[in-house]
Design a protein around this motif. Structure first.
Motif, PDB file in Angstrom:
ATOM      1  N   HIS A   9      25.766 -44.082 -29.135  1.00 20.34           N
ATOM      2  CA  HIS A   9      24.709 -45.073 -28.927  1.00 20.34           C
ATOM      3  C   HIS A   9      23.404 -44.304 -29.070  1.00 20.34           C
ATOM      4  CE1 HIS A   9      28.123 -46.806 -26.609  1.00 20.34           C
ATOM      5  NE2 HIS A   9      27.834 -47.782 -27.458  1.00 20.34           N
ATOM      6  N   LEU A  50      22.050 -49.697 -22.991  1.00 19.89           N
ATOM      7  CA  LEU A  50      22.538 -49.208 -24.269  1.00 19.89           C
ATOM      8  C   LEU A  50      21.377 -48.850 -25.174  1.00 19.89           C
ATOM      9  CD1 LEU A  50      25.193 -48.981 -25.987  1.00 19.89           C
ATOM     10  CD2 LEU A  50      24.744 -51.308 -26.720  1.00 19.89           C
ATOM     11  N   THR A  54      24.593 -48.538 -32.423  1.00 22.93           N
ATOM     12  CA  THR A  54      25.946 -48.130 -32.060  1.00 22.93           C
ATOM     13  C   THR A  54      26.677 -47.685 -33.313  1.00 22.93           C
ATOM     14  OG1 THR A  54      26.021 -49.655 -30.193  1.00 22.93           O
ATOM     15  CG2 THR A  54      28.135 -48.883 -31.046  1.00 22.93           C
TER      16      THR A  54
END
Length: 97
Positions: A9, A50, A54
């Motif tokens: 991430h 996050l 990704t």
């Protein structure tokens, strides 16, 4: 043998330099049989925090995933990326079904 995966991430601050990293990392990824399963794209965060990008990369074996990360050519590419990206990376062994 179980497959290996990189799960990252990342927050990229300079896309131009990140493209240089991707080009520099292409050879070690190819050498260790990397297959990109997820590379940015749309997401819907349901829990936790996050970084916005990704990436999931599959390798033929867990040993290949580790070796690719430690490969001197990948480490040189990583040095390009480090100043312009922050994130988390875990290398995990796959699960047999």
């Amino acid at each position: 043998m179980q497959k290996g995966y990189w799960v990252a991430h990342v927050d990229v601050k300079d896309q131009r330099i990140f493209e240089e990293y991707k080009q520099a990392a292409a050879r070690p990824f190819a050498r260790y049989g990397a297959k990109f399963l997820v590379r940015a794209g749309q997401y819907d965060l349901r829990e936790g925090e996050l970084h916005p990008r990704t990436v999931v990369i599959e390798f033929p074996t867990f040993a290949d995933a580790l070796a690719c990360y430690d490969d001197p050519e990948h480490q040189a590419a990583k040095a390009i990326r480090d100043p312009i990206a922050e994130g988390d990376l875990v290398i995990v062994e796959g699960h047999s079904v």
